[in-house]
Design a protein around this motif. Sequence first.
Motif, PDB file in Angstrom:
ATOM      1  N   VAL A   1       0.861  -1.181   0.000  1.00  0.00           N
ATOM      2  CA  VAL A   1       0.000   0.000   0.000  1.00  0.00           C
ATOM      3  C   VAL A   1       0.897   1.230   0.000  1.00  0.00           C
ATOM      4  O   VAL A   1       1.809   1.335   0.832  1.00  0.00           O
ATOM      5  CB  VAL A   1      -0.940   0.041   1.222  1.00  0.00           C
ATOM      6  CG1 VAL A   1      -1.784   1.316   1.202  1.00  0.00           C
ATOM      7  CG2 VAL A   1      -1.837  -1.190   1.257  1.00  0.00           C
ATOM      8  N   GLU A   2       0.660   2.147  -0.931  1.00  0.00           N
ATOM      9  CA  GLU A   2       1.481   3.357  -1.047  1.00  0.00           C
ATOM     10  C   GLU A   2       0.604   4.600  -1.044  1.00  0.00           C
ATOM     11  O   GLU A   2      -0.444   4.633  -1.702  1.00  0.00           O
ATOM     12  CB  GLU A   2       2.302   3.350  -2.344  1.00  0.00           C
ATOM     13  CG  GLU A   2       3.498   2.436  -2.336  1.00  0.00           C
ATOM     14  CD  GLU A   2       4.332   2.605  -3.605  1.00  0.00           C
ATOM     15  OE1 GLU A   2       3.854   3.299  -4.556  1.00  0.00           O
ATOM     16  OE2 GLU A   2       5.430   2.038  -3.668  1.00  0.00           O
ATOM     17  N   ASP A   3       1.042   5.634  -0.327  1.00  0.00           N
ATOM     18  CA  ASP A   3       0.404   6.941  -0.419  1.00  0.00           C
ATOM     19  C   ASP A   3       0.740   7.573  -1.747  1.00  0.00           C
ATOM     20  O   ASP A   3       1.878   7.453  -2.236  1.00  0.00           O
ATOM     21  CB  ASP A   3       0.879   7.841   0.723  1.00  0.00           C
ATOM     22  CG  ASP A   3       0.308   7.419   2.062  1.00  0.00           C
ATOM     23  OD1 ASP A   3      -0.871   7.709   2.318  1.00  0.00           O
ATOM     24  OD2 ASP A   3       1.052   6.792   2.840  1.00  0.00           O
ATOM     25  N   GLN A   4      -0.218   8.266  -2.348  1.00  0.00           N
ATOM     26  CA  GLN A   4      -0.008   8.971  -3.602  1.00  0.00           C
ATOM     27  C   GLN A   4      -0.146  10.474  -3.367  1.00  0.00           C
ATOM     28  O   GLN A   4      -0.783  10.896  -2.390  1.00  0.00           O
ATOM     29  CB  GLN A   4      -1.026   8.520  -4.652  1.00  0.00           C
ATOM     30  CG  GLN A   4      -0.919   7.046  -5.021  1.00  0.00           C
ATOM     31  CD  GLN A   4       0.409   6.707  -5.653  1.00  0.00           C
ATOM     32  OE1 GLN A   4       0.806   7.298  -6.646  1.00  0.00           O
ATOM     33  NE2 GLN A   4       1.124   5.746  -5.057  1.00  0.00           N
ATOM     34  N   PRO A   5       0.436  11.301  -4.238  1.00  0.00           N
ATOM     35  CA  PRO A   5       0.295  12.756  -4.069  1.00  0.00           C
ATOM     36  C   PRO A   5      -1.167  13.164  -4.033  1.00  0.00           C
ATOM     37  O   PRO A   5      -1.971  12.719  -4.850  1.00  0.00           O
ATOM     38  CB  PRO A   5       1.007  13.314  -5.308  1.00  0.00           C
ATOM     39  CG  PRO A   5       1.955  12.237  -5.722  1.00  0.00           C
ATOM     40  CD  PRO A   5       1.263  10.950  -5.409  1.00  0.00           C
ATOM     41  N   GLY A   6      -1.520  14.005  -3.081  1.00  0.00           N
ATOM     42  CA  GLY A   6      -2.890  14.487  -2.968  1.00  0.00           C
ATOM     43  C   GLY A   6      -2.977  15.961  -3.301  1.00  0.00           C
ATOM     44  O   GLY A   6      -1.975  16.612  -3.604  1.00  0.00           O
TER      45      GLY A   6
ATOM     46  N   ALA B   1      -4.087  -8.378  -8.658  1.00  0.00           N
ATOM     47  CA  ALA B   1      -5.108  -7.390  -8.310  1.00  0.00           C
ATOM     48  C   ALA B   1      -4.462  -6.082  -7.859  1.00  0.00           C
ATOM     49  O   ALA B   1      -3.469  -6.081  -7.129  1.00  0.00           O
ATOM     50  CB  ALA B   1      -6.010  -7.933  -7.211  1.00  0.00           C
ATOM     51  N   ASN B   2      -5.036  -4.969  -8.313  1.00  0.00           N
ATOM     52  CA  ASN B   2      -4.600  -3.630  -7.946  1.00  0.00           C
ATOM     53  C   ASN B   2      -5.806  -2.813  -7.495  1.00  0.00           C
ATOM     54  O   ASN B   2      -6.945  -3.094  -7.887  1.00  0.00           O
ATOM     55  CB  ASN B   2      -3.966  -2.908  -9.140  1.00  0.00           C
ATOM     56  CG  ASN B   2      -2.591  -3.429  -9.500  1.00  0.00           C
ATOM     57  OD1 ASN B   2      -1.610  -2.721  -9.428  1.00  0.00           O
ATOM     58  ND2 ASN B   2      -2.508  -4.688  -9.916  1.00  0.00           N
ATOM     59  N   ALA B   3      -5.550  -1.786  -6.699  1.00  0.00           N
ATOM     60  CA  ALA B   3      -6.604  -0.844  -6.309  1.00  0.00           C
ATOM     61  C   ALA B   3      -6.002   0.550  -6.207  1.00  0.00           C
ATOM     62  O   ALA B   3      -4.847   0.714  -5.798  1.00  0.00           O
ATOM     63  CB  ALA B   3      -7.234  -1.239  -4.982  1.00  0.00           C
ATOM     64  N   ALA B   4      -6.763   1.541  -6.621  1.00  0.00           N
ATOM     65  CA  ALA B   4      -6.381   2.945  -6.481  1.00  0.00           C
ATOM     66  C   ALA B   4      -7.566   3.661  -5.843  1.00  0.00           C
ATOM     67  O   ALA B   4      -8.657   3.695  -6.418  1.00  0.00           O
ATOM     68  CB  ALA B   4      -6.040   3.554  -7.835  1.00  0.00           C
ATOM     69  N   VAL B   5      -7.357   4.217  -4.655  1.00  0.00           N
ATOM     70  CA  VAL B   5      -8.443   4.839  -3.899  1.00  0.00           C
ATOM     71  C   VAL B   5      -8.189   6.334  -3.773  1.00  0.00           C
ATOM     72  O   VAL B   5      -7.102   6.760  -3.378  1.00  0.00           O
ATOM     73  CB  VAL B   5      -8.572   4.217  -2.489  1.00  0.00           C
ATOM     74  CG1 VAL B   5      -9.721   4.867  -1.725  1.00  0.00           C
ATOM     75  CG2 VAL B   5      -8.776   2.709  -2.588  1.00  0.00           C
TER      76      VAL B   5
ATOM     77  N   ALA C   1      -7.074  12.896  -0.859  1.00  0.00           N
ATOM     78  CA  ALA C   1      -5.966  12.014  -0.528  1.00  0.00           C
ATOM     79  C   ALA C   1      -6.086  10.784  -1.409  1.00  0.00           C
ATOM     80  O   ALA C   1      -7.173  10.462  -1.908  1.00  0.00           O
ATOM     81  CB  ALA C   1      -6.011  11.618   0.952  1.00  0.00           C
ATOM     82  N   ALA C   2      -4.972  10.087  -1.656  1.00  0.00           N
ATOM     83  CA  ALA C   2      -4.995   8.946  -2.563  1.00  0.00           C
ATOM     84  C   ALA C   2      -4.051   7.854  -2.084  1.00  0.00           C
ATOM     85  O   ALA C   2      -2.995   8.123  -1.502  1.00  0.00           O
ATOM     86  CB  ALA C   2      -4.619   9.381  -3.978  1.00  0.00           C
ATOM     87  N   LEU C   3      -4.448   6.607  -2.333  1.00  0.00           N
ATOM     88  CA  LEU C   3      -3.656   5.433  -1.997  1.00  0.00           C
ATOM     89  C   LEU C   3      -3.671   4.464  -3.167  1.00  0.00           C
ATOM     90  O   LEU C   3      -4.705   4.314  -3.847  1.00  0.00           O
ATOM     91  CB  LEU C   3      -4.232   4.724  -0.763  1.00  0.00           C
ATOM     92  CG  LEU C   3      -4.241   5.475   0.569  1.00  0.00           C
ATOM     93  CD1 LEU C   3      -5.132   4.738   1.568  1.00  0.00           C
ATOM     94  CD2 LEU C   3      -2.822   5.606   1.114  1.00  0.00           C
ATOM     95  N   ASN C   4      -2.538   3.811  -3.434  1.00  0.00           N
ATOM     96  CA  ASN C   4      -2.470   2.719  -4.397  1.00  0.00           C
ATOM     97  C   ASN C   4      -2.122   1.440  -3.659  1.00  0.00           C
ATOM     98  O   ASN C   4      -1.362   1.461  -2.685  1.00  0.00           O
ATOM     99  CB  ASN C   4      -1.410   2.987  -5.464  1.00  0.00           C
ATOM    100  CG  ASN C   4      -1.927   3.878  -6.574  1.00  0.00           C
ATOM    101  OD1 ASN C   4      -3.054   4.365  -6.513  1.00  0.00           O
ATOM    102  ND2 ASN C   4      -1.111   4.114  -7.581  1.00  0.00           N
TER     103      ASN C   4
END
Length: 348
Positions: A169-174, A196-200, A179-182
């Motif tokens: 799980v990685e934080d992404q630039p917000g 499987a992947n997820a981007a929230v 806010a965003a997580l991959n």
Amino acid sequence: MRKEERLFLAIGAADPALLERSERKERPSGLRWGGLAAAACLAVLCTLAVYASRRPGAPVTPDDAPPPDAVQTVPEVLSLTGGDIGELHLVAIHYGPGRDEAADNFVLYINEERYCGTWEGGGYTVRPRQPLPEELPECSFTISHRRNTSLEAVLAETRAALEAEFDMVEDQPGTAGRAALNAWVGDESGAEWDAANAAVTLADDRQGGVFVLTARYFTEAAEGYGANFADMAASFQPVTPDVAVPGWMTALRETVDTLLPAVFSDAWTPETRALLAEGAAVDLYDEDVSGYVSIAGVDITADDDQSPSSAVVSVRHRISSEDSMTYVTMCLRYAEGRWLAESIGLEK
């Protein structure tokens, strides 16, 4: 369509040799989360806006609609950008069944040629029109809403849920209010092509709640479905109840809200009959069901988001709690400065 062709479509029409690959793929640095630039390559666009207009479980009445003058004087105006991107101008509107659901309002652009949206389990889900092989991970984009909570709290809960499901799980630039997580199944070096992947993406609703946008896809589809879902997330914008809407949208909502009492009561007044086009086909319940109907929402698809000339309205409702959802479908056209219904019927 053969299995290989469906997979080819999912990964964005890339090199067919990718269909036979099974080696590990290095993870990209992150999906695109800004702007609508990539949306310019889409063939058809659809905007979804949610606007509360009535009490839960009660038929719509014209008195429930906000006064036109009040709407026009609000300083903030809803911006619909589909008309600015070539021919991408289909617009769909949804407004929910109760004023207490006003915080659920939002706008979303999707590619209607490749994707379809449905309301499932209290949220909105976008799925590819072309099904993928069953053995591949889910590919979908969902929108859910959390009320009376903070962005920080939902971020912590979402991170914990992703960590329980995925290896990484990685934080992404917000950005401001987002806010965003991959997340993915694999390790720091990458993941299998079919992992499987997820981007929230989490978006503050500006009313004390948070929207949760969840994209799911497999690694090799990151540049196909994954990129399309990222564009949907970038186009998403919460809409507060006091935001002004375009004039045609207000007129269309008023027309629908005026017709609905007649649709469910089978009592057609001169006012409602005046909203039927000459020779309009009407095939409904033929009895008064207004005392039992529960309206779940109204979806409107127009042929243009700047100056539409026609629209299709779908009213999701049930007559009793034991019934499945039924749809009243209205086809309307804009003529001589007003919306007129050319047909109104029932669909399951």
